[in-house]
Design a protein around this motif. Structure first.
Motif, short mmCIF file in Angstrom:
data_model
loop_
_atom_site.label_atom_id
_atom_site.label_comp_id
_atom_site.label_asym_id
_atom_site.label_seq_id
_atom_site.Cartn_x
_atom_site.Cartn_y
_atom_site.Cartn_z
N MET A 1 0.86 -1.16 0.00
CA MET A 1 0.00 0.00 0.00
C MET A 1 0.90 1.22 0.00
O MET A 1 1.89 1.27 0.72
CB MET A 1 -0.89 -0.05 1.23
N GLN A 2 0.53 2.19 -0.85
CA GLN A 2 1.33 3.41 -0.89
C GLN A 2 0.43 4.63 -1.01
O GLN A 2 -0.55 4.61 -1.76
CB GLN A 2 2.31 3.38 -2.06
N VAL A 3 0.78 5.67 -0.27
CA VAL A 3 0.10 6.96 -0.32
C VAL A 3 1.15 8.00 -0.67
O VAL A 3 2.18 8.09 -0.01
CB VAL A 3 -0.57 7.30 1.03
N ILE A 4 0.87 8.76 -1.73
CA ILE A 4 1.78 9.80 -2.18
C ILE A 4 0.99 11.10 -2.26
O ILE A 4 -0.05 11.16 -2.92
CB ILE A 4 2.35 9.46 -3.58
N VAL A 5 1.48 12.13 -1.59
CA VAL A 5 0.86 13.45 -1.63
C VAL A 5 1.90 14.38 -2.27
O VAL A 5 3.00 14.53 -1.73
CB VAL A 5 0.44 13.93 -0.23
N VAL A 6 1.56 14.96 -3.44
CA VAL A 6 2.53 15.70 -4.24
C VAL A 6 2.04 17.10 -4.58
O VAL A 6 0.84 17.33 -4.69
CB VAL A 6 2.89 14.96 -5.54
N ASP A 7 2.98 18.00 -4.80
CA ASP A 7 2.64 19.38 -5.15
C ASP A 7 2.90 19.66 -6.63
O ASP A 7 3.15 20.80 -7.01
CB ASP A 7 3.43 20.36 -4.28
N ARG A 8 2.84 18.64 -7.45
CA ARG A 8 3.09 18.81 -8.88
C ARG A 8 2.07 17.99 -9.67
O ARG A 8 1.45 17.07 -9.13
CB ARG A 8 4.49 18.33 -9.22
N ASP A 78 -3.60 -4.88 -2.81
CA ASP A 78 -2.83 -3.66 -2.61
C ASP A 78 -3.66 -2.45 -3.02
O ASP A 78 -4.70 -2.60 -3.68
CB ASP A 78 -1.54 -3.69 -3.44
N ALA A 79 -3.18 -1.27 -2.62
CA ALA A 79 -3.85 -0.02 -2.98
C ALA A 79 -2.81 1.07 -3.17
O ALA A 79 -1.76 1.06 -2.51
CB ALA A 79 -4.84 0.39 -1.89
N LEU A 80 -3.12 2.00 -4.04
CA LEU A 80 -2.28 3.15 -4.31
C LEU A 80 -3.15 4.40 -4.31
O LEU A 80 -4.22 4.41 -4.92
CB LEU A 80 -1.60 3.02 -5.68
N VAL A 81 -2.70 5.43 -3.60
CA VAL A 81 -3.37 6.73 -3.62
C VAL A 81 -2.32 7.78 -3.94
O VAL A 81 -1.28 7.84 -3.25
CB VAL A 81 -4.06 7.07 -2.29
N VAL A 82 -2.57 8.57 -4.97
CA VAL A 82 -1.74 9.74 -5.28
C VAL A 82 -2.67 10.94 -5.22
O VAL A 82 -3.71 10.95 -5.88
CB VAL A 82 -1.08 9.63 -6.68
#
Length: 159
Positions: A1-8, A78-82
């Motif tokens: 599992m992944q969480v990504i918080v991005v400013d682009r 699994d899970a992915l959040v961007v």
């Protein structure tokens, strides 16, 4: 599992494909993805831009917690959040949620659960710029029937 918080800006399909390469081969029977993009209108206003603010660290922990809840409720692999923050223009992706499982129903249910959380309760603050140039803080998200409906896990046993 992944969480990504991005400013682009990000390409949802590149992110999905990149992460998918890390998943176990032969175990996945279904994947569901959701991409949320910025609209150029909200609550009767023409919108030219939006700024999303958040508290680094806290926001990721909240999203990770809801992803773990999805893992606990459904049989997902699994899970992915961007998720974006910062300045966003209409048509740009704001969020990507992808869930993989052995069976499609678990992927659909878990993906809906995660995106509804993000829409309804995630710790992001929205400030929209209207066509007139005025800034306005968004106090609540626009009505979404998917958010208004509670999600209940179905029993796997027959009665």
């Amino acid at each position: 599992m992944q969480v990504i918080v991005v400013d682009r800006a990000f390409d949802p399909w590149v992110e999905l494909t990149r992460y998918e390469q890390t998943l176990p081969k032969g175990k996945i029977g279904g994947s569901v993805s959701f991409v949320g993009t910025m609209r150029d209108f909200n609550d009767g206003h023409d919108v030219t831009a939006m700024r999303l603010d958040h508290y680094p660290g806290m926001t990721e922990k909240h999203i990770e917690r809801v992803c773990q809840e999805a893992v606990d409720r459904w049989k997902i692999i699994d899970a992915l959040v961007v998720h974006r923050y910062g300045e966003i223009k209409p048509n740009e992706p704001i969020v990507l949620v992808v869930v993989w499982s052995a069976h499609r129903a678990d992927s659909f249910d878990a993906c809906r659960y995660i995106i509804n959380y993000l829409k309804e309760r995630a710790p992001f603050w929205k400030c929209e710029t209207t066509k007139s140039g005025a800034d306005r803080w968004v106090e609540h998200n626009s009505q979404d029937l998917g958010v208004a409906q509670p999600i209940k896990k179905q029993s796997s046993s027959s009665n």
